[in-house]
Design an enzyme around this catalytic site. Sequence first.
Site, short mmCIF file in Angstrom:
data_model
loop_
_atom_site.label_atom_id
_atom_site.label_comp_id
_atom_site.label_asym_id
_atom_site.label_seq_id
_atom_site.Cartn_x
_atom_site.Cartn_y
_atom_site.Cartn_z
N TYR A 106 22.98 -62.02 38.29
CA TYR A 106 21.92 -62.85 38.88
C TYR A 106 22.51 -64.02 39.66
O TYR A 106 22.13 -64.28 40.81
CB TYR A 106 21.01 -63.37 37.76
CG TYR A 106 20.10 -64.52 38.16
CD1 TYR A 106 18.94 -64.29 38.89
CD2 TYR A 106 20.40 -65.84 37.81
CE1 TYR A 106 18.10 -65.34 39.26
CE2 TYR A 106 19.57 -66.89 38.17
CZ TYR A 106 18.43 -66.64 38.90
OH TYR A 106 17.60 -67.68 39.26
P1 NAD Z 1 8.88 -66.11 38.80
O1 NAD Z 1 9.34 -64.72 38.52
O2 NAD Z 1 7.81 -66.67 37.95
O3 NAD Z 1 8.44 -66.21 40.33
C1 NAD Z 1 9.00 -65.41 41.35
C2 NAD Z 1 7.87 -64.73 42.13
O4 NAD Z 1 8.43 -64.01 43.23
C3 NAD Z 1 7.11 -63.71 41.28
O5 NAD Z 1 5.72 -64.02 41.26
C4 NAD Z 1 7.35 -62.36 41.98
O6 NAD Z 1 6.24 -61.51 41.92
C5 NAD Z 1 7.69 -62.80 43.40
N1 NAD Z 1 8.55 -61.85 44.13
C6 NAD Z 1 9.76 -61.38 43.72
N2 NAD Z 1 10.26 -60.56 44.66
C7 NAD Z 1 9.35 -60.52 45.68
C8 NAD Z 1 9.32 -59.86 46.94
N3 NAD Z 1 10.32 -59.06 47.36
N4 NAD Z 1 8.24 -60.05 47.74
C9 NAD Z 1 7.22 -60.85 47.35
N5 NAD Z 1 7.19 -61.49 46.15
C10 NAD Z 1 8.26 -61.34 45.34
O7 NAD Z 1 10.18 -67.04 38.75
P2 NAD Z 1 10.34 -68.63 38.71
O8 NAD Z 1 10.90 -68.99 37.42
O9 NAD Z 1 9.11 -69.27 39.20
O10 NAD Z 1 11.50 -68.81 39.79
C11 NAD Z 1 11.20 -68.99 41.18
C12 NAD Z 1 12.51 -69.05 41.96
O11 NAD Z 1 13.30 -70.13 41.49
C13 NAD Z 1 13.38 -67.79 41.82
O12 NAD Z 1 13.95 -67.53 43.09
C14 NAD Z 1 14.44 -68.20 40.82
O13 NAD Z 1 15.64 -67.50 41.04
C15 NAD Z 1 14.60 -69.67 41.14
N6 NAD Z 1 15.08 -70.47 40.02
C16 NAD Z 1 14.31 -70.57 38.87
C17 NAD Z 1 14.75 -71.36 37.82
C18 NAD Z 1 13.97 -71.50 36.54
O14 NAD Z 1 14.48 -72.14 35.61
N7 NAD Z 1 12.75 -70.95 36.44
C19 NAD Z 1 15.95 -72.06 37.94
C20 NAD Z 1 16.72 -71.90 39.09
C21 NAD Z 1 16.24 -71.13 40.14
C1 UGA Z 2 17.08 -70.35 33.59
C2 UGA Z 2 16.20 -69.37 34.39
O1 UGA Z 2 15.74 -68.31 33.58
C3 UGA Z 2 16.90 -68.81 35.59
O2 UGA Z 2 15.94 -68.17 36.43
C4 UGA Z 2 17.56 -69.92 36.35
O3 UGA Z 2 18.20 -69.50 37.50
C5 UGA Z 2 18.50 -70.71 35.45
O4 UGA Z 2 17.72 -71.27 34.41
C6 UGA Z 2 19.17 -71.82 36.20
O5 UGA Z 2 19.20 -72.96 35.74
O6 UGA Z 2 19.71 -71.58 37.27
P1 UGA Z 2 18.48 -70.15 31.38
O7 UGA Z 2 19.26 -71.41 31.45
O8 UGA Z 2 19.10 -68.98 30.69
O9 UGA Z 2 18.04 -69.64 32.83
O10 UGA Z 2 17.08 -70.56 30.72
P2 UGA Z 2 16.33 -70.10 29.40
O11 UGA Z 2 15.90 -68.69 29.48
O12 UGA Z 2 15.26 -71.10 29.15
O13 UGA Z 2 17.46 -70.19 28.26
C7 UGA Z 2 17.97 -71.44 27.80
C8 UGA Z 2 18.87 -71.17 26.61
O14 UGA Z 2 18.07 -70.63 25.53
C9 UGA Z 2 19.97 -70.14 26.87
O15 UGA Z 2 21.14 -70.53 26.22
C10 UGA Z 2 19.44 -68.86 26.24
O16 UGA Z 2 20.43 -68.01 25.77
C11 UGA Z 2 18.59 -69.39 25.11
N1 UGA Z 2 17.46 -68.49 24.74
C12 UGA Z 2 16.62 -68.00 25.69
C13 UGA Z 2 17.27 -68.18 23.42
O17 UGA Z 2 18.04 -68.60 22.54
N2 UGA Z 2 16.23 -67.35 23.09
C14 UGA Z 2 15.36 -66.86 24.01
O18 UGA Z 2 14.43 -66.10 23.64
C15 UGA Z 2 15.56 -67.19 25.34
#
Ligand code: NAD
Ligand code: UGA
Length: 313
Positions: A149
């Site tokens: 990823y």
């Molecule tokens: P999410 O899965 O809730 O949202 C992503 C959305 O994109 C989904 O609704 C999905 O249906 C849509 N999508 C995916 N591929 C598509 C495509 N080809 N065409 C149209 N729609 C499409 O995820 P999120 O947690 O809201 O994350 C949003 C973005 O932020 C992602 O790019 C993710 O990598 C990035 N990001 C998230 C986190 C986090 O902690 N949530 C941290 C760092 C980066």
């Molecule tokens: C998150 C998001 O899922 C990614 O999309 C994003 O890109 C990433 O942050 C980021 O910062 O770039 P992550 O840090 O793994 O990834 O977030 P969580 O899924 O909330 O996990 C946080 C911690 O909790 C991790 O150490 C994970 O192993 C742990 N975890 C997660 C558990 O112990 N149990 C669970 O059920 C889920």
Amino acid sequence: MRCVVTGAAGFIGSHLGEHLLEHGHDVVGIDCLTDYYEPRIKEANLGPLQGHPRFTLHREDLLTAPLPDLFAGADTVYHLAGQPGVRPSWGAHFADYAVRNVLATQRVLEAARSVELGKLVYASSSSVYGNAETYPTVETLRPQPVSPYGVTKLAGEHLCELYRMGFGVPTASLRLFTVYGPRQRPDMAFSRLVSAAVHGTRFELYGEGTQTRDFTFVADVVRAMSDVARSDFTGVANIGGGSRTSMNEVIDIVSGLAGSIEVHRLPTQRGDVRDTAADTRVAFEGFGYVPTVSLTEGLASMVEAERLAGVAA
Ligand code: NAD
Ligand code: UGA
């Protein structure tokens, strides 16, 4: 102003859409509601947006959508659509990551060349760093992702930089650090933890719980996105929450807010980094970013939202 939000039905995208509508913008959402998690959750995310007179949704895949037409007249494109999730990105699943994070981003950037944008904001990720050599981590440190990823998010970021320098597309890549808040994706730790505390179910903890994250509240993230769009900043910036907390500490905070949690320990998962911490000076100097929501406040809002959802159900 007219804004395009890709991934508008997702966790962060739906909050961003609401924020932009509240601030008077016209919002064009693009989302094909992939099945990474249940599409009915994404339908619910869209609830507050749909019916708003300044919101339109194009339920289309970025791989095939007529992007130059959809971007026409837009001032800002916020590119959030993608395949998220660190841990499932191995093996056969990688194809979805390559297509939705790399090919889709290249298609967005090609379309952006054909229109006069004020900004293209890309949702990059702290996962580009891998196990960083120094904390808090600065943007100039060499990225070394430890998950497939992270590799695809870094490739998307490199494409943004390439189109910025080669074609003048005004891109800003924000490296978001573990975003949380109401409507957090169901595969992420806090949504599972809060659900376990409120409903009395079990939480599966990966590893010893000593891993740390710079957790960032979603309202701070969407404000950073709209602020960078209105600034002159282009390039790459970290967006963190301002503190570094272990999962064991988070479990204690959530237990205090919502009741004790039964924790079941599982091994550390492949692709998980040990620690993250953002140095946010570039974002502060570039567009005034300062995180405002403490972890306890943010978790309390998740607990409240989970309880309200239970009452409504
Ligand atoms: P999410 O899965 O809730 O949202 C992503 C959305 O994109 C989904 O609704 C999905 O249906 C849509 N999508 C995916 N591929 C598509 C495509 N080809 N065409 C149209 N729609 C499409 O995820 P999120 O947690 O809201 O994350 C949003 C973005 O932020 C992602 O790019 C993710 O990598 C990035 N990001 C998230 C986190 C986090 O902690 N949530 C941290 C760092 C980066
Ligand atoms: C998150 C998001 O899922 C990614 O999309 C994003 O890109 C990433 O942050 C980021 O910062 O770039 P992550 O840090 O793994 O990834 O977030 P969580 O899924 O909330 O996990 C946080 C911690 O909790 C991790 O150490 C994970 O192993 C742990 N975890 C997660 C558990 O112990 N149990 C669970 O059920 C889920």
